[in-house]
Design a protein around this motif. Structure first.
Motif, PDB file in Angstrom:
ATOM      1  N   TYR A  86      34.830  46.669  39.918  1.00  0.00           N
ATOM      2  CA  TYR A  86      34.935  47.282  41.308  1.00  0.00           C
ATOM      3  C   TYR A  86      33.768  47.851  42.078  1.00  0.00           C
ATOM      4  O   TYR A  86      32.679  48.213  41.440  1.00  0.00           O
ATOM      5  CB  TYR A  86      36.317  48.056  41.443  1.00  0.00           C
ATOM      6  N   GLU A  87      33.715  47.774  43.268  1.00  0.00           N
ATOM      7  CA  GLU A  87      32.527  48.231  43.935  1.00  0.00           C
ATOM      8  C   GLU A  87      32.052  49.880  43.411  1.00  0.00           C
ATOM      9  O   GLU A  87      33.062  50.657  43.233  1.00  0.00           O
ATOM     10  CB  GLU A  87      32.657  48.393  45.638  1.00  0.00           C
ATOM     11  N   GLY A  88      30.930  49.835  43.031  1.00  0.00           N
ATOM     12  CA  GLY A  88      30.409  51.126  42.397  1.00  0.00           C
ATOM     13  C   GLY A  88      30.634  51.021  40.793  1.00  0.00           C
ATOM     14  O   GLY A  88      29.837  51.900  40.104  1.00  0.00           O
ATOM     15  N   SER A  89      31.412  50.070  40.359  1.00  0.00           N
ATOM     16  CA  SER A  89      31.519  50.004  38.825  1.00  0.00           C
ATOM     17  C   SER A  89      31.715  48.625  38.308  1.00  0.00           C
ATOM     18  O   SER A  89      32.405  48.300  37.620  1.00  0.00           O
ATOM     19  CB  SER A  89      32.511  50.775  38.505  1.00  0.00           C
ATOM     20  N   PHE A  90      30.583  47.754  38.872  1.00  0.00           N
ATOM     21  CA  PHE A  90      30.795  46.519  38.525  1.00  0.00           C
ATOM     22  C   PHE A  90      30.306  46.282  36.841  1.00  0.00           C
ATOM     23  O   PHE A  90      29.346  47.091  36.557  1.00  0.00           O
ATOM     24  CB  PHE A  90      29.721  45.598  39.256  1.00  0.00           C
ATOM     25  N   SER A 141      37.465  40.146  40.388  1.00  0.00           N
ATOM     26  CA  SER A 141      37.486  41.706  40.536  1.00  0.00           C
ATOM     27  C   SER A 141      38.902  41.824  40.598  1.00  0.00           C
ATOM     28  O   SER A 141      39.665  41.562  41.635  1.00  0.00           O
ATOM     29  CB  SER A 141      36.741  42.273  41.700  1.00  0.00           C
ATOM     30  N   ARG A 176      21.897  44.822  43.094  1.00  0.00           N
ATOM     31  CA  ARG A 176      21.553  44.715  41.431  1.00  0.00           C
ATOM     32  C   ARG A 176      21.800  43.136  41.010  1.00  0.00           C
ATOM     33  O   ARG A 176      21.051  42.613  40.216  1.00  0.00           O
ATOM     34  CB  ARG A 176      22.314  45.592  40.476  1.00  0.00           C
ATOM     35  N   GLU A 179      27.150  49.484  53.464  1.00  0.00           N
ATOM     36  CA  GLU A 179      26.852  49.741  52.310  1.00  0.00           C
ATOM     37  C   GLU A 179      27.100  48.870  50.992  1.00  0.00           C
ATOM     38  O   GLU A 179      26.760  48.805  49.852  1.00  0.00           O
ATOM     39  CB  GLU A 179      27.833  51.159  51.559  1.00  0.00           C
ATOM     40  N   VAL A 180      27.890  47.729  51.310  1.00  0.00           N
ATOM     41  CA  VAL A 180      28.102  46.757  50.396  1.00  0.00           C
ATOM     42  C   VAL A 180      26.980  46.036  49.790  1.00  0.00           C
ATOM     43  O   VAL A 180      26.888  45.701  48.657  1.00  0.00           O
ATOM     44  CB  VAL A 180      29.192  45.508  51.062  1.00  0.00           C
ATOM     45  N   SER A 222      24.039  47.578  48.972  1.00  0.00           N
ATOM     46  CA  SER A 222      23.680  48.177  47.951  1.00  0.00           C
ATOM     47  C   SER A 222      24.355  47.976  46.729  1.00  0.00           C
ATOM     48  O   SER A 222      23.950  47.973  45.561  1.00  0.00           O
ATOM     49  CB  SER A 222      23.489  49.845  48.384  1.00  0.00           C
ATOM     50  N   TRP A 223      25.784  47.597  46.946  1.00  0.00           N
ATOM     51  CA  TRP A 223      26.428  47.418  45.729  1.00  0.00           C
ATOM     52  C   TRP A 223      26.220  46.229  44.894  1.00  0.00           C
ATOM     53  O   TRP A 223      26.105  46.121  43.731  1.00  0.00           O
ATOM     54  CB  TRP A 223      27.924  47.425  46.004  1.00  0.00           C
ATOM     55  N   TYR A 224      25.656  45.190  45.638  1.00  0.00           N
ATOM     56  CA  TYR A 224      25.146  43.779  45.259  1.00  0.00           C
ATOM     57  C   TYR A 224      24.044  43.665  45.102  1.00  0.00           C
ATOM     58  O   TYR A 224      23.744  42.691  44.588  1.00  0.00           O
ATOM     59  CB  TYR A 224      26.134  42.879  46.163  1.00  0.00           C
TER      60      TYR A 224
END
Length: 344
Positions: free
Chosen positions: A148-152, A124, A180, A173-174, A176-178
């Motif tokens: 990046y976070e939110g647009s991996f 990243s 998926r 909140e991280v 939820s980003w990971y």
């Protein structure tokens, strides 16, 4: 003559209990007993425990504000054969770990120090990587941009089939980003080295990564070499008199964010023989000062380091004209870390 039919039925029933519908042997439930452990000398946010069959990595407070959170990872060659109690609640990582994704360029530096550049398949912020070796791998297509976070780039990362992702978190909140990525059965390992307050504590995380990557001796050797050099320089710096007041950073818009007097930055300056300019701010969180407050504190500072993205005195003055009145600026004692930067 006795009827053996019931004996056969009982025997088959026992077999069915011992085997699941997939044909896998049922895991035993046993009390966990570690044969050895690694308790870091300087780092507070990880521990490692060993058994003959697997290794457990515990990460404490993996993000800011996550003081009550502990994440556990299990490194094992054959997790399916392990006791169910050992696996429950842990993120399982198979060995050997050969391919990884780095969500921070600092993790790239650690892997490079371990001579594991070839294990990196995605990063990243590729444009912020300084290493010429890594940049060459990026240009030749061996390392991709992870996003990046939110647009991996989920699809791109999934195609690479990494063994794990080294991540970091600014807040809860991280997760939820990971989420998926975890749903794609890619283990996400949170590294909390950036939250360590001891400088050598941050360096000691190479021992965590080294064991996860299967090179513990190399990691220990590197860390102990760094420790020896650091302690030698710290001892030398304590003879520095008088100790200068050292200021840091640069304002963003109308606010100047400064680490507290208990922070990693403050300890690093103290170990180098200086006095941190905000040592009176003793909470653990960062402080947000107005520019007026910061300039007032800065009048005691003899040295100014890490002046944001400024690459010249003119850049600092263009940020805010009031900064030109700071003595360290007027005396030209401003030092930044922009001499070596990546293409970004």
């Amino acid at each position: 003559m006795k009827n053996t039919g019931w004996h056969i039925i009982i025997f088959l029933a026992l077999v069915l209990v011992l085997y699941s519908c997939t044909g896998q042997p049922a895991r035993k439930t046993v009390r966990e007993a570690f044969s050895d452990s690694l308790v870091p000398q300087y780092a507070d946010k990880f521990r490692i425990y060993f058994t003959p069959e697997y290794t457990v990595f515990r990460v404490f407070s993996p993000w800011q504000g996550g003081k009550s959170t502990t994440v556990e990872y299990m490194l094992a060659n054959n997790a399916a054969s392990l006791p169910v109690d050992a696996v429950r609640g842990r993120i399982v990582i198979g060995t050997p770990v050969k391919h990884v994704v780095c969500m921070s360029t600092t993790h790239v530096g650690i892997l490079s120090a371990l001579q594991l550049d070839s294990s990196i398949v995605s990063v990243s912020g590729t444009r912020f990587v300084y290493s010429a070796t890594i940049q060459k791998m990026i240009q030749e297509g061996y390392i991709s941009e992870a996003g990046y976070e939110g647009s991996f780039d989920f699809e791109g990362i999934a195609r690479l089939k990494p063994d794990l992702i080294f991540a970091y978190g600014i807040g809860p909140e991280v997760t939820s980003w990971y989420a998926r990525m975890e749903s794609l059965h890619i283990p996400v390992v949170y590294l909390a080295e950036y939250l360590e307050e001891e400088p050598l504590g941050r360096a000691e995380w190479i021992r965590f990564i080294g064991r996860m990557m299967g090179v513990p001796q190399k990691a220990d050797s590197f860390f102990f070499s760094v420790r020896a050099s650091y302690l030698s320089l710290r001892k030398l710096a304590q003879n520095n008199t008088p100790q200068p007041v050292v200021m840091t950073g640069l304002p963003w818009k109308d606010a100047w964010n400064v680490p507290s007097g208990n922070s990693y930055t403050a300890r690093l300056i103290s170990d180098a023989g200086g006095i941190y300019w905000c040592s009176d701010l003793t909470a653990r969180e960062n402080y947000e000062l107005s520019i007026e407050e910061a300039v007032g504190k800065a009048f005691d500072a003899k040295i100014w380091i890490n002046a944001g993205t400024a690459r010249s005195l003119a850049d600092i003055k263009n940020t805010d004209l009031r900064l030109a009145a700071i003595p360290a600026y007027r005396n030209g004692n401003v030092f930044s870390n922009t001499a070596r930067i990546g293409p970004g």
